[in-house]
Design a protein around this motif. Structure first.
Motif, PDB file in Angstrom:
ATOM      1  N   THR A  50       1.843   0.948  -1.254  1.00 28.52           N
ATOM      2  CA  THR A  50       1.410   2.288  -0.860  1.00 28.52           C
ATOM      3  C   THR A  50       0.324   2.152   0.208  1.00 28.52           C
ATOM      4  OG1 THR A  50      -0.399   2.467  -2.477  1.00 28.52           O
ATOM      5  CG2 THR A  50       1.834   3.105  -3.215  1.00 28.52           C
ATOM      6  N   LEU A  51      -0.041   3.271   0.775  1.00 30.74           N
ATOM      7  CA  LEU A  51      -1.120   3.273   1.772  1.00 30.74           C
ATOM      8  C   LEU A  51      -2.409   2.732   1.166  1.00 30.74           C
ATOM      9  CD1 LEU A  51      -2.110   4.035   4.592  1.00 30.74           C
ATOM     10  CD2 LEU A  51      -2.561   6.345   3.725  1.00 30.74           C
ATOM     11  N   PHE A  52      -2.709   3.103  -0.073  1.00 35.51           N
ATOM     12  CA  PHE A  52      -3.908   2.599  -0.738  1.00 35.51           C
ATOM     13  C   PHE A  52      -3.818   1.082  -0.960  1.00 35.51           C
ATOM     14  CE2 PHE A  52      -5.123   6.864  -2.960  1.00 35.51           C
ATOM     15  CZ  PHE A  52      -5.573   7.352  -1.735  1.00 35.51           C
ATOM     16  N   ASP A  53      -2.639   0.594  -1.355  1.00 41.29           N
ATOM     17  CA  ASP A  53      -2.441  -0.846  -1.542  1.00 41.29           C
ATOM     18  C   ASP A  53      -2.747  -1.592  -0.242  1.00 41.29           C
ATOM     19  OD1 ASP A  53      -1.532  -0.469  -4.170  1.00 41.29           O
ATOM     20  OD2 ASP A  53       0.566  -0.321  -3.535  1.00 41.29           O
ATOM     21  N   PHE A  54      -2.250  -1.037   0.862  1.00 42.62           N
ATOM     22  CA  PHE A  54      -2.421  -1.686   2.159  1.00 42.62           C
ATOM     23  C   PHE A  54      -3.895  -1.783   2.531  1.00 42.62           C
ATOM     24  CE2 PHE A  54      -2.800  -1.454   6.807  1.00 42.62           C
ATOM     25  CZ  PHE A  54      -2.070  -2.581   7.170  1.00 42.62           C
ATOM     26  N   ILE A  55      -4.627  -0.699   2.329  1.00 48.87           N
ATOM     27  CA  ILE A  55      -6.056  -0.694   2.664  1.00 48.87           C
ATOM     28  C   ILE A  55      -6.821  -1.671   1.778  1.00 48.87           C
ATOM     29  CG2 ILE A  55      -8.148   0.721   2.657  1.00 48.87           C
ATOM     30  CD1 ILE A  55      -6.341   3.125   3.374  1.00 48.87           C
ATOM     31  N   ARG A  56      -6.492  -1.665   0.477  1.00 47.74           N
ATOM     32  CA  ARG A  56      -7.210  -2.509  -0.485  1.00 47.74           C
ATOM     33  C   ARG A  56      -6.886  -3.986  -0.307  1.00 47.74           C
ATOM     34  NH1 ARG A  56      -5.574  -0.036  -4.616  1.00 47.74           N
ATOM     35  NH2 ARG A  56      -3.815  -1.398  -5.129  1.00 47.74           N
ATOM     36  N   GLU A  57      -5.645  -4.312   0.073  1.00 47.55           N
ATOM     37  CA  GLU A  57      -5.204  -5.705   0.110  1.00 47.55           C
ATOM     38  C   GLU A  57      -4.952  -6.204   1.531  1.00 47.55           C
ATOM     39  OE1 GLU A  57      -1.878  -6.287  -2.555  1.00 47.55           O
ATOM     40  OE2 GLU A  57      -2.597  -4.709  -3.905  1.00 47.55           O
ATOM     41  N   ARG A  58      -5.447  -5.491   2.521  1.00 50.19           N
ATOM     42  CA  ARG A  58      -5.094  -5.775   3.914  1.00 50.19           C
ATOM     43  C   ARG A  58      -5.481  -7.176   4.376  1.00 50.19           C
ATOM     44  NH1 ARG A  58      -9.490  -2.612   3.615  1.00 50.19           N
ATOM     45  NH2 ARG A  58     -11.341  -3.074   4.869  1.00 50.19           N
ATOM     46  N   LYS A  59      -6.453  -7.822   3.721  1.00 54.10           N
ATOM     47  CA  LYS A  59      -6.888  -9.151   4.146  1.00 54.10           C
ATOM     48  C   LYS A  59      -6.113 -10.276   3.467  1.00 54.10           C
ATOM     49  CE  LYS A  59     -11.591  -7.727   5.351  1.00 54.10           C
ATOM     50  NZ  LYS A  59     -13.046  -7.962   5.131  1.00 54.10           N
ATOM     51  N   ARG A  60      -5.259  -9.924   2.508  1.00 52.22           N
ATOM     52  CA  ARG A  60      -4.469 -10.943   1.825  1.00 52.22           C
ATOM     53  C   ARG A  60      -3.323 -11.421   2.722  1.00 52.22           C
ATOM     54  NH1 ARG A  60      -3.682  -8.818  -4.439  1.00 52.22           N
ATOM     55  NH2 ARG A  60      -5.911  -8.599  -4.955  1.00 52.22           N
ATOM     56  N   ASP A  61      -2.988 -12.692   2.577  1.00 53.34           N
ATOM     57  CA  ASP A  61      -1.903 -13.254   3.379  1.00 53.34           C
ATOM     58  C   ASP A  61      -0.581 -12.533   3.121  1.00 53.34           C
ATOM     59  OD1 ASP A  61      -3.571 -15.095   4.543  1.00 53.34           O
ATOM     60  OD2 ASP A  61      -3.068 -16.718   3.155  1.00 53.34           O
ATOM     61  N   SER A  62      -0.361 -12.134   1.859  1.00 56.29           N
ATOM     62  CA  SER A  62       0.891 -11.468   1.512  1.00 56.29           C
ATOM     63  C   SER A  62       1.066 -10.155   2.263  1.00 56.29           C
ATOM     64  CB  SER A  62       0.951 -11.205   0.004  1.00 56.29           C
ATOM     65  OG  SER A  62      -0.166 -10.446  -0.427  1.00 56.29           O
ATOM     66  N   VAL A  63      -0.046  -9.486   2.577  1.00 55.69           N
ATOM     67  CA  VAL A  63       0.011  -8.231   3.330  1.00 55.69           C
ATOM     68  C   VAL A  63       0.028  -8.517   4.828  1.00 55.69           C
ATOM     69  CG1 VAL A  63      -1.233  -6.100   3.891  1.00 55.69           C
ATOM     70  CG2 VAL A  63      -1.078  -6.876   1.514  1.00 55.69           C
ATOM     71  N   ARG A  64      -0.764  -9.453   5.265  1.00 55.00           N
ATOM     72  CA  ARG A  64      -0.835  -9.773   6.695  1.00 55.00           C
ATOM     73  C   ARG A  64       0.527 -10.162   7.261  1.00 55.00           C
ATOM     74  NH1 ARG A  64      -6.433 -13.350   7.020  1.00 55.00           N
ATOM     75  NH2 ARG A  64      -7.892 -11.583   7.155  1.00 55.00           N
ATOM     76  N   LEU A  90      13.746  -7.583   1.850  1.00 53.51           N
ATOM     77  CA  LEU A  90      13.457  -6.383   2.638  1.00 53.51           C
ATOM     78  C   LEU A  90      12.063  -5.872   2.291  1.00 53.51           C
ATOM     79  CD1 LEU A  90      14.298  -4.035   4.516  1.00 53.51           C
ATOM     80  CD2 LEU A  90      15.231  -2.888   2.478  1.00 53.51           C
ATOM     81  N   THR A  91      11.229  -5.744   3.312  1.00 52.94           N
ATOM     82  CA  THR A  91       9.913  -5.139   3.139  1.00 52.94           C
ATOM     83  C   THR A  91       9.993  -3.678   3.543  1.00 52.94           C
ATOM     84  OG1 THR A  91       8.762  -7.215   3.635  1.00 52.94           O
ATOM     85  CG2 THR A  91       7.485  -5.173   3.846  1.00 52.94           C
ATOM     86  N   PRO A  92       9.895  -2.750   2.590  1.00 56.59           N
ATOM     87  CA  PRO A  92       9.947  -1.327   2.943  1.00 56.59           C
ATOM     88  C   PRO A  92       8.673  -0.888   3.663  1.00 56.59           C
ATOM     89  CG  PRO A  92      10.310  -1.691   0.576  1.00 56.59           C
ATOM     90  CD  PRO A  92       9.740  -2.944   1.146  1.00 56.59           C
ATOM     91  N   PRO A  93       8.721   0.234   4.360  1.00 57.77           N
ATOM     92  CA  PRO A  93       7.501   0.758   4.979  1.00 57.77           C
ATOM     93  C   PRO A  93       6.540   1.253   3.915  1.00 57.77           C
ATOM     94  CG  PRO A  93       9.297   2.330   5.192  1.00 57.77           C
ATOM     95  CD  PRO A  93       9.893   1.080   4.639  1.00 57.77           C
ATOM     96  N   LEU A  94       5.313   1.543   4.313  1.00 55.88           N
ATOM     97  CA  LEU A  94       4.304   2.027   3.368  1.00 55.88           C
ATOM     98  C   LEU A  94       4.721   3.344   2.717  1.00 55.88           C
ATOM     99  CD1 LEU A  94       1.013   1.343   5.378  1.00 55.88           C
ATOM    100  CD2 LEU A  94       1.891   0.063   3.407  1.00 55.88           C
ATOM    101  N   MET A  95       4.382   3.482   1.438  1.00 56.31           N
ATOM    102  CA  MET A  95       4.698   4.679   0.674  1.00 56.31           C
ATOM    103  C   MET A  95       3.448   5.511   0.410  1.00 56.31           C
ATOM    104  SD  MET A  95       7.974   4.561   0.087  1.00 56.31           S
ATOM    105  CE  MET A  95       8.981   3.341   0.958  1.00 56.31           C
ATOM    106  N   LEU A  96       3.656   6.765   0.110  1.00 52.52           N
ATOM    107  CA  LEU A  96       2.552   7.633  -0.277  1.00 52.52           C
ATOM    108  C   LEU A  96       2.112   7.280  -1.698  1.00 52.52           C
ATOM    109  CD1 LEU A  96       4.015  11.044   0.943  1.00 52.52           C
ATOM    110  CD2 LEU A  96       2.178   9.736   2.035  1.00 52.52           C
TER     111      LEU A  96
END
Length: 409
Positions: A50-64, A90-96
């Protein structure tokens, strides 16, 4: 649309779950996907961020490494030839982030937007590979696409846990969505007999028993081969009492503390991600003979099992665990090592002739001593042989039999 057995096996499988292909611990859905991909194309859909996941985990390699796909929908389909010739992630786009909302029209509206966004990314991936028809296999992810994409030719739903007994975040919307999914699916599966019975009664629709298995070809190495001691174990005193898997709400930490105290001449080693905070008041880091190795890939686990003297399944006996057929039991047995477990579910009782089942601390601890002392090559071979009957290849064969029966009715 009618399908013959041959037609069904020609269709690609799109699998969703609540794990990611490169997650911290092995999952049944990922194991199924890899096995399916030996014969047909499989698109394994990562659990959405989700958008919150992305903001919270943005520095992790798995997100980068997924950033381009998450933000722009580019390079979202990744071939994984090292895992399976016909396997794609498949990596889906960010979710609400909608799960915090109460049930109602607003939640339903936003959840439907997420589903449409996810379905669109799946369709794009299928077009890239030249497919139109497909089997949609929802492997226990009721929060997304509990109602399969309209374009899916076949819908399979699999349940792997009693969702009503899990954490509030998941059961808040997931419990009702799961029943909806079962009622919509052509074929519904449950990994434990208690879960099968419960979901059949709640949904009013037949749910088939489809237990977990093991990657026997991988885990047999712990029994058959001479494997070097992992670096993480070289300085840990032996004998070793071992556990592999998620260190989470399922474990009985009072029992684990007792094992460490009773067996102060041994080391207790836990291999897996630490998610126990909030589930115990015991300071596990203060126990001198308890060692945390951290998460390891499934491919590394046999090397640890090979150098453990005994394996444990110290699960709580409660509403959560009574519906579990543990993925790791067949992995343990494939190693040939003795196993002591709590009698947490009807499904673990199926293994009573090959493992020790003890509930109270004193009996559990005595069983550990007895199993190490009385272990023989004959007993080890019997465990190994039992695991050889519970492989993912066998489960895939069972799956096709169930699906063929569904479409021949």
């Amino acid at each position: 649309m009618e399908f013959s057995a041959e037609d069904l096996k020609e269709l690609p499988i799109v699998m969703t779950s609540m794990s990611r292909w490169d997650g911290d611990f092995s999952s049944a859905s990922w194991s199924l996907a890899k096995t399916f991909s030996k014969e047909q194309t499989v698109i394994y859909v990562d659990y959405p961020y989700t958008l919150f996941d992305f903001i919270r985990e943005r520095k992790r390699d798995s997100v980068r490494k997924r950033k381009t796909a998450l933000l722009w929908g580019k390079k979202s389909l990744k071939p994984l030839p090292e895992c399976g010739i016909k396997l794609y992630a498949l990596t889906p786009p960010l979710m609400l982030p909608v799960n915090w909302l109460p049930a109602g029209r607003f939640y339903n509206f936003l959840a439907s937007l997420n589903d449409k966004r996810l379905a669109k990314s799946i369709q794009k991936a299928l077009r890239t590979l030249g497919y139109v028809d497909f089997i949609f296999f929802n492997s226990f992810n009721p929060l997304y696409l509990s109602d399969a994409p309209d374009e899916a030719s076949v819908y399979v739903y699999q349940s792997r846990d009693n969702i009503r007994a899990l954490e509030p975040y998941l059961r808040k919307h997931g419990a009702d969505s799961e029943i909806k999914a079962i009622r919509k699916a052509h074929l519904s599966l449950a990994t434990s007999k208690r879960l099968q019975q419960d979901l059949t009664e709640r949904s009013g629709k037949k749910v088939a028993f489809f237990p977990n298995a093991a990657d026997f070809g991988l885990f047999r190495k712990a029994f058959e081969e001479s494997i070097a001691v992992p670096e993480e174990l070289k300085n840990i005193p032996t004998p070793i009492i071992g556990y592999t898997g998620n260190i989470c709400h399922r474990l009985d930490y009072q029992l684990i503390q007792s094992i460490c105290q009773y067996h102060n001449d041994k080391s207790v080693v836990l291999v897996g991600p630490r998610n126990h905070w909030g589930h115990t008041g015991i300071d596990l880091d203060q126990i001198p003979n308890l060692y945390f190795i951290g998460p390891k890939s499934i491919y590394e686990l046999p090397s640890f099992l090979a150098h453990f003297d005994i394996l444990i399944l110290p699960f709580l006996c409660n509403e959560v665990t009574k519906s579990i057929y543990p993925l790791k039991i067949n992995e343990y047995l494939a190693s040939g090592k003795p196993v002591v477990a709590t009698p947490f579910s009807e499904d673990i009782l199926l293994f009573k002739n090959h493992i020790r089942l003890k509930k109270n601390e004193e009996a559990f601890n005595r069983a550990i001593i007895e199993e190490i002392k009385d272990n023989t090559e004959e007993k080890a071979k019997a465990r190994y042989n039992l695991a050889s009957q519970n492989t993912w290849e066998h489960r895939i064969q069972q799956f096709w039999e169930l699906l063929f029966q569904t479409f021949s009715l």
